[in-house]
Scaffold this active site. Structure first.
Site, mmCIF file in Angstrom:
data_model
loop_
_atom_site.group_PDB
_atom_site.id
_atom_site.type_symbol
_atom_site.label_atom_id
_atom_site.label_comp_id
_atom_site.label_asym_id
_atom_site.label_seq_id
_atom_site.Cartn_x
_atom_site.Cartn_y
_atom_site.Cartn_z
ATOM 1 N N ARG A 214 -19.544 23.010 -25.172
ATOM 2 C CA ARG A 214 -18.380 22.859 -24.299
ATOM 3 C C ARG A 214 -17.279 22.099 -25.043
ATOM 4 N NH1 ARG A 214 -15.937 24.776 -19.711
ATOM 5 N NH2 ARG A 214 -15.472 23.193 -18.161
ATOM 6 N N THR B 287 -46.698 18.111 -13.539
ATOM 7 C CA THR B 287 -46.857 19.540 -13.291
ATOM 8 C C THR B 287 -46.895 20.264 -14.629
ATOM 9 O OG1 THR B 287 -45.494 19.215 -11.344
ATOM 10 C CG2 THR B 287 -45.766 21.468 -12.046
ATOM 11 N N THR C 104 -15.904 30.429 -23.020
ATOM 12 C CA THR C 104 -14.629 30.599 -22.314
ATOM 13 C C THR C 104 -13.461 29.943 -23.036
ATOM 14 O OG1 THR C 104 -13.546 30.285 -20.155
ATOM 15 C CG2 THR C 104 -14.918 28.492 -20.901
ATOM 16 N N ASN D 14 -11.143 29.154 -20.661
ATOM 17 C CA ASN D 14 -10.728 28.828 -19.302
ATOM 18 C C ASN D 14 -9.844 29.940 -18.766
ATOM 19 O OD1 ASN D 14 -10.869 27.444 -16.929
ATOM 20 N ND2 ASN D 14 -9.173 26.082 -17.385
ATOM 21 N N ASP E 168 -10.174 21.923 -16.215
ATOM 22 C CA ASP E 168 -11.445 21.835 -15.491
ATOM 23 C C ASP E 168 -11.802 20.392 -15.118
ATOM 24 O OD1 ASP E 168 -12.113 24.431 -15.063
ATOM 25 O OD2 ASP E 168 -13.407 24.647 -16.795
ATOM 26 N N SER F 137 -18.041 22.199 -15.713
ATOM 27 C CA SER F 137 -17.970 23.660 -15.791
ATOM 28 C C SER F 137 -18.780 24.296 -14.669
ATOM 29 C CB SER F 137 -18.547 24.100 -17.139
ATOM 30 O OG SER F 137 -18.649 25.499 -17.198
ATOM 31 N N SER F 138 -18.521 25.565 -14.440
ATOM 32 C CA SER F 138 -19.363 26.342 -13.517
ATOM 33 C C SER F 138 -20.176 27.392 -14.269
ATOM 34 C CB SER F 138 -18.492 27.056 -12.476
ATOM 35 O OG SER F 138 -17.774 26.121 -11.720
ATOM 36 N N GLY G 240 -15.742 34.149 -14.237
ATOM 37 C CA GLY G 240 -15.126 34.076 -12.905
ATOM 38 C C GLY G 240 -14.930 32.669 -12.380
ATOM 39 N N GLY G 241 -14.799 31.697 -13.273
ATOM 40 C CA GLY G 241 -14.470 30.320 -12.852
ATOM 41 C C GLY G 241 -15.441 29.797 -11.812
HETATM 42 N N1 GLY Z 1 -13.569 27.183 -17.354
HETATM 43 C C1 GLY Z 1 -14.399 27.588 -16.314
HETATM 44 C C2 GLY Z 1 -15.674 26.853 -16.279
HETATM 45 O O1 GLY Z 1 -16.110 26.330 -17.285
HETATM 46 O O2 GLY Z 1 -16.268 26.762 -15.245
#
Ligand code: GLY
Length: 577
Positions: free
Chosen positions: A107, A387, A405, A407, A429, A458-459, A479-480
């Site tokens: 990232r 476990t 990405t 972004n 973000d 991030s997502s 898709g963000g």
């Molecule tokens: N830039 C979109 C994300 O990382 O979620």
């Protein structure tokens, strides 16, 4: 015609009347993509040229890591707007030989000169678009370091071999598609403001025309340099070019930022869903936490209805999404900088508490959905660690799930002169101020505030599912903020509703992210009208949106056959052999 069954009390609470009214089915306006088969290997990506590159690498004797590196490099060329060497990302790798799943975080990082007031004016108000357009929006890119790191550790073919196809695509060009031309037009203003970007993407002052050829000579030369020495990006001539351009344009990324960037190997975040192991990305992505959180909530409502368009299922799904995104805004951030209660949020105890909040027949207004209070959250005991899990996997089944990405489309709209590198705007973000939505409408607080060297939340959710030790599903999406819910729905479509991957990816989706308030429903790929009407009756505030997301996925069948599909919402492709 969809046939519905009777379900448990939870799912059946309002479902029985739907059985009769669901007979009106409207034909989908987005066709299902081809269902691609393979035995030896399969590649899916967002662009057919990039997928072809990956397949060729596999056929040359490369492994999944080699193919992923070559495909990612090709995407940098043929999708200059979506992802590339000027951005960052995450990957999950399942090593066939050891059955181990590892996660790599490459990232982007906030520059060392960044601070929490970076995008605020003197009155403390957010300066519009300051974190979106131009050099100040750029975070320190991680893609080259990430791909180098995974290749060094796990690759088989030479690094140079893997970059060759991308160099060729940049040098010889490729045909500009509808989609590319459309995205250039969407970001025309930002691109026009940057001379180097203008020269490439608006060469006549107008966006490149559909059917024209996009040749990127500078990018080809940069890739040639990186093929010789990837560290040129961080301490060599490429780094110097980036730092110089930043300095000239009040950007913050410095040579020191680049020199000190290193990707981070992390343990993947894994949960259990119906005896399957679901592994995804831990913070600084919120993807893994919320995928597991929502799956845990949904599992408590089992058995599931028979179909993925059943309103009882969609209602519970949406209510669970609201809970997860409320917690995201409150608790999630870069766990290297702030404490993130990952274990608590992904625990079954948490899910049991939160499940009680879901009314099976009535939508809860998102304003009334709160993050779980810290006190209660802390009281939840962590899940037991004693476990063990056994996997038995075909030793050739290495798998990579990688999401990366810039972004927003074309990132910050900045191209570094002479390099062809499009730079990200990942700084958006971060929560630029508490409660102020970013470009995806996501809100956050100090957990996701800007700090020097910190990574924005991030997502992105690269995900690998295994069942009884066998690789089962490899999935991810663009898709963000919708990435998490897209990946989730694709998983449910395949794993619960037993759809093949082509049907699963074509199916309509819902999305709720707590803020903003409406429930989004895809319009171009329609749910039955009665389903939408039923959700409305339950009090959901619905907003029809044409479509969103761009996913691709691979399923491994019990017979060890590979099936792949790419999203018909994009221009991606799956290829197998
Ligand atoms: N830039 C979109 C994300 O990382 O979620």
């Amino acid at each position: 015609m969809v046939l519905l069954k009777l379900h448990s009390a939870f799912w059946a609470a309002t479902g029985s009347s739907i059985c009769l009214s669901i007979s009106i089915l409207i034909g989908p306006s987005i066709a299902a993509p081809p269902l691609v088969q393979g035995r030896s290997g399969i590649v899916t990506s967002a662009h057919p040229d990039a997928t072809q590159v990956g397949l060729e690498i596999l056929k040359q004797g490369g492994n999944a890591v080699d193919a992923a590196v070559a495909t990612a490099m090709a995407i940098s060329v043929v999708e200059p707007f979506s992802a590339g060497i000027g951005g960052g990302g995450f990957l999950l790798l399942r090593v066939g030989e050891t059955n181990q799943i590892v996660a790599l975080d490459f990232r982007e990082r906030a520059p060392l000169k960044a601070n929490s007031r970076l995008y605020l004016d003197e009155k403390g108000k957010v300066i519009p678009r300051a974190s979106i357009d131009g050099h100040r929006a750029v975070a320190v890119p991680g893609t080259v370091a990430g791909l180098q790191s995974v290749h060094q550790k796990y690759g088989r073919l030479s690094w140079q071999t893997l970059l060759e196809p991308a160099i060729q695509l940049a040098e010889e060009g490729f045909v500009v598609s509808d989609r590319t031309a459309r995205i250039i037009t969407l970001r025309q203003e930002a691109l026009a403001a940057n001379p180097a970007a203008r020269r490439i993407f608006l060469p006549t002052g107008q966006p490149l025309a559909v059917g024209s050829r996009l040749v990127q000579k500078d990018l080809a030369n940069t890739l040639r340099l990186l093929a010789q020495d990837p560290q040129a990006f961080y301490s060599g001539s490429v780094a110097l070019a980036i730092a110089r351009d930043m300095q000239k344009n009040e950007g913050l990324v410095s040579l020191l930022d680049l020199k000190t960037y290193t990707p981070t190997w992390r343990d993947p975040l894994c949960g259990e869903f119906r005896q399957m192991q679901v592994c995804s990305m831990p913070p600084p992505s919120s993807g893994g936490v919320h995928l597991i959180q929502i799956l845990n909530l949904l599992a408590l409502g089992q058995p599931f209805p028979a179909t993925s368009d059943h309103p009882d299922y969609l209602h519970a799904l949406v209510e669970a999404m609201k809970i997860a995104y409320a917690d995201r805004a409150e608790y999630l951030g870069d766990a290297d900088f702030v404490e993130v209660p990952v274990q608590e949020l992904t625990s079954h105890q948490y899910a049991q508490r939160r499940f009680q909040e879901i009314n099976p027949s009535q939508a809860r207004p998102a304003e009334r959905v709160k993050a779980m209070d810290t006190q209660t959250l802390k009281q939840l005991q962590n899940e037991s660690n004693d476990t063990s899990h056994l996997n038995v996997v075909d030793r050739d089944r290495n798998a990579v799930s990688l999401t990366f990405t810039l972004n927003l489309g074309f990132g910050a709209g900045v191209v570094v002169p002479g390099t062809g590198i499009v730079l990200n705007n990942e700084m958006d973000d971060f929560a630029t101020a508490p409660g102020v939505p970013n470009a995806f409408g996501l809100v956050g607080n100090s957990q996701n505030a800007i700090a020097p060297g910190k990574k924005p939340l991030s997502s992105m959710s690269p995900t690998i599912v295994s069942e009884a030790g066998q690789l089962r599903l490899i999935v991810g999406a663009a898709g963000g903020s919708t990435i998490i819910t897209t990946v989730l729905q694709l998983m449910m479509n395949v794993l619960v509703f037993e759809q093949d991957v082509a049907t699963a990816i074509q199916a309509p989706k819902v999305h709720h992210q707590w803020r903003p308030l409406p429930l989004r429903i895809e319009e171009r790929v329609q749910f039955p009208k009665a389903t939408v009407a039923n959700l409305q009756q339950r009090g959901h505030q619905i907003q029809m949106r044409s479509q969103w997301g761009n996913a691709n996925l691979i399923e491994v069948t019990p017979k060890d056959e590979l099936l792949g599909a790419a999203d018909p919402r994009g221009e991606g492709a799956a290829l197998g052999y």
